[in-house]
Design an enzyme around this catalytic site. Structure first.
Site, PDB file in Angstrom:
ATOM      1  CE  LYS A   1       7.524  -1.217  14.515  1.00  0.00           C
ATOM      2  NZ  LYS A   1       7.814  -1.849  13.223  1.00  0.00           N
TER       3      LYS A   1
ATOM      4  N   GLY B   1      -6.318  -5.658   2.840  1.00  0.00           N
ATOM      5  CA  GLY B   1      -5.566  -4.418   2.967  1.00  0.00           C
ATOM      6  C   GLY B   1      -4.817  -4.094   1.698  1.00  0.00           C
TER       7      GLY B   1
ATOM      8  N   GLY C   1      -3.111  -1.271   1.096  1.00  0.00           N
ATOM      9  CA  GLY C   1      -2.267  -0.116   1.377  1.00  0.00           C
ATOM     10  C   GLY C   1      -0.959  -0.213   0.631  1.00  0.00           C
ATOM     11  CE  LYS C   2       3.232   2.864   3.955  1.00  0.00           C
ATOM     12  NZ  LYS C   2       4.221   3.626   4.757  1.00  0.00           N
ATOM     13  CB  VAL C   3       2.683  -4.014   2.013  1.00  0.00           C
ATOM     14  CG1 VAL C   3       3.160  -5.437   1.699  1.00  0.00           C
ATOM     15  CG2 VAL C   3       3.748  -3.273   2.804  1.00  0.00           C
ATOM     16  N   GLY C   4       0.078  -4.001   0.258  1.00  0.00           N
ATOM     17  CA  GLY C   4      -0.936  -4.788  -0.437  1.00  0.00           C
ATOM     18  C   GLY C   4      -1.013  -4.489  -1.923  1.00  0.00           C
TER      19      GLY C   4
END
Length: 360
Positions: free
Chosen positions: A83, A183, A185-188
């Site tokens: 990472k 959340g 966002g992109k995934v939610g």
């Protein structure tokens, strides 16, 4: 431009290598953590975030890179765990020069580490970084990449959630269940769509007014609540943390009314021991690095030459992996998080040792 510090001391961090990078002219300060290359080159995204201190940035990259090693092992990828974090506010610091400087540091590792998107970095950023290094995934479709990795991240979380539903309620579906999504966002957003399609009722929250407006206009049947505390205290069957890590802490877990936790956020357990508190309360926790592996499966597929259907099929198998971990946890009388760690460590040890067989 230069590396201002590095360490290869596994005794102190458990990592194979940690590299601190700095380019003063562009403002780049980055840390790349390589936890393990036992299964292959380390793969993990780059997080661009305004940490309070370098110590906080280092702690995050060490946590995240270790998690990636376990995630990649259980996703059945021939890849290790790594990472990177860029320390700073992406709204103020992000520039072509900074991203390209970072790309040169990635290239300097000569393939030991492949990068991808994470919090604060996006597909267009990967295209810029790739102008300086070969070791980038999560690129745009125009450049032969997979595009938005949140698509299969959400699909994988949904598969893990189905396996948990089967384990708790006897059927691999969320139909008729009330799922709390923290959340959007992109995934939610994608996860919400899968849940609604499956017949679930969705309760959600997000700090962004833009995300809230998206829910109201796109899925008016979604119930919005003020904050995560309200969501956790709601009458929900499944809790899906899909924002930043540390979602399961000493305040949240005692208040949680859900029977299942399955979400996209990384490092959901705030500290060691929380998994036992969840188990003692009868809450089934599906380990985050198991169910959210769809994204890394998607970007890893680029290394072979991206094929969406092949990647989706691999992400669908998260259902089987989650089911195996839940069965192993029951058989060994341990929390699922412990069972998942054991399974990942077993693969890293058994397959990783094959590298000692030298080929001419």
């Amino acid at each position: 431009m230069g590396v201002f510090a590095s360490t290869d001391d596994p005794a102190s961090t458990g990592h194979e290598q940690v590299v601190f990078c700095q380019d003063k002219q562009s403002g780049l300060k980055a840390i790349i953590g390589i936890y393990s290359t036992a299964l292959g080159p380390a793969l993990g995204g780059t997080r661009f975030y305004p940490y309070a201190s370098e110590a906080d940035a280092l702690a995050d990259v060490l946590d995240l890179s270790r998690g990636m090693a376990y995630k990649n092992a259980l996703a059945n990828l021939d890849l290790g765990g790594g990472k990177a974090v860029i320390w700073g506010d992406p709204e103020q610091l992000k520039s072509e020069a900074l991203l390209r400087a970072y790309g040169r540091f990635v290239e300097s590792l000569n393939g030991r580490y492949y990068t991808a998107c994470d919090v604060g970095t996006y597909v267009p950023d990967m295209d810029v970084i790739a102008r300086e290094t070969r070791f980038v995934t999560g690129r745009s479709v125009e450049h032969g990449g997979a595009g938005d990795s949140s698509i299969l991240t959400a699909w994988g979380v949904y598969q893990g959630m189905r396996a948990a539903a089967e384990h708790v309620w006897g059927s691999p579906t969320l139909a008729g269940r009330r799922v709390g999504v923290a959340g959007l966002g992109k995934v939610g957003k994608y996860l919400t769509g899968h849940l609604l399609d499956d017949g679930a009722e969705v309760v959600a929250t997000d700090v962004s007014s833009r995300a809230q407006e998206w829910a109201r206009t796109t899925h008016p049947q979604v119930t919005l609540v003020d904050d995560t505390a309200a969501l956790v205290a709601s009458d929900i069957d499944v809790y899906a943390p899909c924002a930043l890590g540390g979602a399961l802490d000493d305040e949240t877990v005692p208040a949680l009314r859900a029977r299942v936790v399955a979400g996209a956020a990384n490092n959901q357990l705030a500290h060691a021991g929380i998994e036992k508190v969840l188990a003692d309360r009868g809450i089934l926790y599906t380990p985050d690095y198991v169910v959210n592996a769809g994204g890394v499966i998607q970007v890893a597929d680029e290394i072979e030459g991206f094929n969406f259907e092949r990647a989706k099929l691999r992400a669908t198998r998260i259902f089987d992996t989650t089911r195996e971990i839940l069965r192993l946890a029951d058989d060994e009388g341990v929390p699922p998080a412990v069972a998942a760690d054991r399974l990942a460590e077993r693969r890293m040890a058994e397959v990783g040792r094959l590298r000692s067989i030298h080929l001419r």
